[in-house]
Design a protein around this motif. Structure first.
Motif, PDB file in Angstrom:
ATOM      1  N   THR A 187       0.769  -1.039   0.001  1.00  0.00           N
ATOM      2  CA  THR A 187       0.011  -0.080   0.123  1.00  0.00           C
ATOM      3  C   THR A 187       0.987   1.199  -0.013  1.00  0.00           C
ATOM      4  O   THR A 187       1.808   1.056   0.597  1.00  0.00           O
ATOM      5  CB  THR A 187      -1.052   0.136   1.367  1.00  0.00           C
ATOM      6  OG1 THR A 187      -1.819   1.097   1.110  1.00  0.00           O
ATOM      7  CG2 THR A 187      -0.298  -0.071   2.550  1.00  0.00           C
ATOM      8  N   TYR A 190      -1.793   3.991   3.021  1.00  0.00           N
ATOM      9  CA  TYR A 190      -1.946   3.937   4.462  1.00  0.00           C
ATOM     10  C   TYR A 190      -0.812   3.500   5.067  1.00  0.00           C
ATOM     11  O   TYR A 190       0.059   2.835   4.612  1.00  0.00           O
ATOM     12  CB  TYR A 190      -2.959   2.599   4.742  1.00  0.00           C
ATOM     13  CG  TYR A 190      -4.494   3.023   4.008  1.00  0.00           C
ATOM     14  CD1 TYR A 190      -5.233   3.988   4.603  1.00  0.00           C
ATOM     15  CD2 TYR A 190      -4.879   2.415   2.957  1.00  0.00           C
ATOM     16  CE1 TYR A 190      -6.436   4.304   4.188  1.00  0.00           C
ATOM     17  CE2 TYR A 190      -5.964   2.611   2.358  1.00  0.00           C
ATOM     18  CZ  TYR A 190      -7.102   3.453   2.757  1.00  0.00           C
ATOM     19  OH  TYR A 190      -7.992   4.077   2.404  1.00  0.00           O
ATOM     20  N   SER A 191      -0.376   3.936   6.337  1.00  0.00           N
ATOM     21  CA  SER A 191       0.645   3.417   7.076  1.00  0.00           C
ATOM     22  C   SER A 191       0.044   2.670   8.478  1.00  0.00           C
ATOM     23  O   SER A 191      -1.022   2.963   8.934  1.00  0.00           O
ATOM     24  CB  SER A 191       1.254   4.665   7.573  1.00  0.00           C
ATOM     25  OG  SER A 191       1.534   5.451   6.574  1.00  0.00           O
ATOM     26  N   ARG A 192       1.034   1.853   8.974  1.00  0.00           N
ATOM     27  CA  ARG A 192       0.767   0.916   9.969  1.00  0.00           C
ATOM     28  C   ARG A 192       1.009   1.781  11.159  1.00  0.00           C
ATOM     29  O   ARG A 192       0.343   1.782  12.343  1.00  0.00           O
ATOM     30  CB  ARG A 192       1.365  -0.347   9.963  1.00  0.00           C
ATOM     31  CG  ARG A 192       1.038  -1.084  11.076  1.00  0.00           C
ATOM     32  CD  ARG A 192       2.036  -2.425  11.146  1.00  0.00           C
ATOM     33  NE  ARG A 192       1.856  -3.302  12.445  1.00  0.00           N
ATOM     34  CZ  ARG A 192       2.469  -2.975  13.430  1.00  0.00           C
ATOM     35  NH1 ARG A 192       3.706  -2.118  13.168  1.00  0.00           N
ATOM     36  NH2 ARG A 192       2.418  -3.796  14.384  1.00  0.00           N
ATOM     37  N   ASN A 206      -3.620  -1.368  16.427  1.00  0.00           N
ATOM     38  CA  ASN A 206      -2.648  -1.757  15.215  1.00  0.00           C
ATOM     39  C   ASN A 206      -3.424  -2.371  14.082  1.00  0.00           C
ATOM     40  O   ASN A 206      -3.255  -2.049  12.765  1.00  0.00           O
ATOM     41  CB  ASN A 206      -1.156  -2.312  15.546  1.00  0.00           C
ATOM     42  CG  ASN A 206      -0.504  -1.307  16.326  1.00  0.00           C
ATOM     43  OD1 ASN A 206      -0.673  -0.254  16.568  1.00  0.00           O
ATOM     44  ND2 ASN A 206       0.478  -1.954  17.098  1.00  0.00           N
ATOM     45  N   TYR A 207      -4.083  -3.549  14.491  1.00  0.00           N
ATOM     46  CA  TYR A 207      -4.605  -4.308  13.729  1.00  0.00           C
ATOM     47  C   TYR A 207      -5.693  -3.894  13.058  1.00  0.00           C
ATOM     48  O   TYR A 207      -6.299  -3.920  11.901  1.00  0.00           O
ATOM     49  CB  TYR A 207      -5.157  -5.877  14.533  1.00  0.00           C
ATOM     50  CG  TYR A 207      -3.790  -6.448  14.872  1.00  0.00           C
ATOM     51  CD1 TYR A 207      -3.092  -7.551  13.849  1.00  0.00           C
ATOM     52  CD2 TYR A 207      -3.153  -6.202  16.077  1.00  0.00           C
ATOM     53  CE1 TYR A 207      -1.923  -8.286  14.477  1.00  0.00           C
ATOM     54  CE2 TYR A 207      -1.768  -6.805  16.444  1.00  0.00           C
ATOM     55  CZ  TYR A 207      -1.203  -7.717  15.521  1.00  0.00           C
ATOM     56  OH  TYR A 207      -0.039  -8.488  15.831  1.00  0.00           O
ATOM     57  N   SER A 209      -6.337  -0.633  12.519  1.00  0.00           N
ATOM     58  CA  SER A 209      -5.697   0.389  11.468  1.00  0.00           C
ATOM     59  C   SER A 209      -5.463  -0.280  10.214  1.00  0.00           C
ATOM     60  O   SER A 209      -5.276   0.253   9.465  1.00  0.00           O
ATOM     61  CB  SER A 209      -4.964   1.567  12.066  1.00  0.00           C
ATOM     62  OG  SER A 209      -3.628   0.840  12.404  1.00  0.00           O
ATOM     63  N   SER A 210      -4.899  -1.547  10.170  1.00  0.00           N
ATOM     64  CA  SER A 210      -4.460  -2.131   8.831  1.00  0.00           C
ATOM     65  C   SER A 210      -5.597  -2.619   8.281  1.00  0.00           C
ATOM     66  O   SER A 210      -5.421  -3.137   6.928  1.00  0.00           O
ATOM     67  CB  SER A 210      -3.522  -3.204   9.510  1.00  0.00           C
ATOM     68  OG  SER A 210      -4.246  -4.231   9.997  1.00  0.00           O
ATOM     69  N   ALA A 213      -6.510  -1.334   4.718  1.00  0.00           N
ATOM     70  CA  ALA A 213      -5.422  -1.635   3.510  1.00  0.00           C
ATOM     71  C   ALA A 213      -5.534  -3.151   3.073  1.00  0.00           C
ATOM     72  O   ALA A 213      -5.359  -3.499   2.114  1.00  0.00           O
ATOM     73  CB  ALA A 213      -3.890  -1.399   4.156  1.00  0.00           C
ATOM     74  N   GLN A 214      -5.966  -3.923   4.171  1.00  0.00           N
ATOM     75  CA  GLN A 214      -5.868  -5.551   3.941  1.00  0.00           C
ATOM     76  C   GLN A 214      -7.236  -5.512   2.794  1.00  0.00           C
ATOM     77  O   GLN A 214      -6.984  -6.438   1.940  1.00  0.00           O
ATOM     78  CB  GLN A 214      -6.302  -5.947   5.211  1.00  0.00           C
ATOM     79  CG  GLN A 214      -6.764  -7.595   5.130  1.00  0.00           C
ATOM     80  CD  GLN A 214      -5.222  -8.315   5.326  1.00  0.00           C
ATOM     81  OE1 GLN A 214      -4.295  -7.682   5.588  1.00  0.00           O
ATOM     82  NE2 GLN A 214      -5.075  -9.705   4.872  1.00  0.00           N
ATOM     83  N   PHE A 227       3.366  -2.623   4.449  1.00  0.00           N
ATOM     84  CA  PHE A 227       3.147  -1.512   4.869  1.00  0.00           C
ATOM     85  C   PHE A 227       4.683  -0.816   4.599  1.00  0.00           C
ATOM     86  O   PHE A 227       5.705  -1.485   5.183  1.00  0.00           O
ATOM     87  CB  PHE A 227       2.739  -1.012   6.180  1.00  0.00           C
ATOM     88  CG  PHE A 227       1.596  -1.199   6.364  1.00  0.00           C
ATOM     89  CD1 PHE A 227       0.588  -0.372   6.223  1.00  0.00           C
ATOM     90  CD2 PHE A 227       0.972  -2.533   6.860  1.00  0.00           C
ATOM     91  CE1 PHE A 227      -0.828  -0.505   6.329  1.00  0.00           C
ATOM     92  CE2 PHE A 227      -0.454  -2.718   6.944  1.00  0.00           C
ATOM     93  CZ  PHE A 227      -1.445  -1.938   6.646  1.00  0.00           C
ATOM     94  N   GLY A 240       0.340  -6.509   8.070  1.00  0.00           N
ATOM     95  CA  GLY A 240      -0.482  -6.137   9.126  1.00  0.00           C
ATOM     96  C   GLY A 240      -0.434  -6.989  10.282  1.00  0.00           C
ATOM     97  O   GLY A 240      -0.319  -6.642  11.288  1.00  0.00           O
TER      98      GLY A 240
END
Length: 362
Positions: A187, A190-192, A206-207, A209-210, A213-214, A227, A240
């Motif tokens: 991606t 988006y950033s992790r 963290n998961y 927000s990922s 992108a997933q 990422f 992720g």
């Protein structure tokens, strides 16, 4: 005083026949054992109220702090049944230490390592029947310790009451039809995690927000997302939920260095140790996405894989992005499978544990 997690037995445990039925097709995280470990931390008095009790829902106040401010952390590890019927953990001390590090970052109380180990060992012993045999596959008992702010309070501060718990779930092989390479979406939108953020902590945010992108990757035929760093978008970080590694034609095993934004995977660390014993040269350093793509295209990077507790190693077939695709190979690489087998052999007791990584529970 160390916690002992005294047992209160489930009055209606699953039958032997029901457990066997679940073991035949457990999936991942779909079924849970008869018991769970619990403990409570209170400001001023510390940890207490520990026990292994019947598996049951938590009752939470609508103002419970975790529901509003996401103050929680968790871990993931497995228990493995060896050929002689004994049950072992793989490097659980590292999970205990990582939970402490995550807790510090999220302003949660640190659970002593010995209490972490006691909670898991007591639960695994009580629910030993739920740990499947590994015959014909890679079945195991997945263990999920977690901790969350359990105080009814609306205010942005560290909670003064915290719940710790451990639940367990039998799981089957990650690749039931054989190890298959996957496509990875890279991606650029988006950033992790960013510098000073929670990237090195294992926390639910963290998961969460990922996920966007997933799903973006899924639309491009990819099952995982990779990422870049949040600052420049240039340097490779992690997936992720897994770390990334590549193998060069010269025998280097390269993975991004830990910079405070990457989770320090237990599987990652184990692979870096085992790889050198298999004739590879492990290197942890900054590596740009451009370097990976260029070296894949030139044939200098010959294998790539992601690693984590669930799958151990997942081979990469292709890196895909808006700028183009970079094919690694349609079959798992020889070295990738060699490393994967070496880790599994250790976990299931098929190889000598020269590192002292295994801890017997039953």
């Amino acid at each position: 005083m160390p916690l002992t997690f005294p047992l209160t037995r489930n009055a209606a445990p699953a039958s032997t026949e029901r457990i066997a039925e679940i073991h035949a097709d457990p999936g991942f995280g779909a079924y849970f054992t008869d018991h769970m470990a619990v403990a409570t931390w209170r400001q001023g008095s510390g940890w207490g109220g520990d026990g292994v009790v019947p598996y049951a829902p938590f009752q939470l106040d609508p103002s419970c702090a975790v529901l509003h401010y996401a103050q929680e952390v968790f871990e993931g590890l497995k228990a493995y049944r060896h050929a002689d019927g004994s049950i072992w953990l793989f490097r659980p001390e590292r999970n205990a230490q990582r939970l402490q590090a995550s807790s510090r970052r999220l302003m949660l109380p640190e659970l002593p390592v010995e209490d972490f180990l006691a909670s898991i060992e007591q639960l695994v012993r009580v629910d030993a029947a739920w740990t499947p045999a590994a015959v014909g596959g890679e079945a195991s008992l997945y263990i999920r310790p977690f901790m969350f702010a359990n105080e009814p309070f609306l205010g942005v501060r560290a909670a003064q009451r915290v719940t710790y718990s451990v639940i367990a779930s039998p799981v089957g092989p990650y690749f039931p039809g054989g190890v298959k390479p996957v496509n990875i979406w890279v991606t650029d939108e988006y950033s992790r995690a960013g510098k000073g953020g929670t990237g090195a902590a294992k926390c639910g945010g963290n998961y969460a927000s990922s996920l966007i992108a997933q799903y973006e990757g899924a639309a491009h035929g990819c099952s995982q997302v990779l990422f870049a760093d949040a600052g420049t978008g240039v340097n490779t970080e992690e997936l992720g939920g897994m770390n990334i590694m590549v193998i060069t034609a010269e025998g280097e095993l390269i993975t991004p260095a830990l910079t405070g934004t990457i989770l320090e995977g237990v599987t990652r660390d184990s692979i870096l140790t085992v790889a050198s014993e298999l004739g590879l040269r492990p290197v942890a350093r900054t590596i740009t996405l451009a370097e990976i793509f260029d070296r894949v295209d030139s044939g200098d990077i010959i294998e790539a894989f992601a690693c984590g507790t669930a799958a151990v190693l997942t081979p990469v077939a292709e890196f895909r992005s808006r700028q183009g695709n970079h094919a690694v190979g349609s079959e798992p690489g020889e070295r990738t499978l060699q490393i994967r087998e070496a880790i599994l052999d250790l976990q299931y007791g098929r190889a000598e544990d020269t590192h002292g990584w295994l801890r017997r529970v039953v």
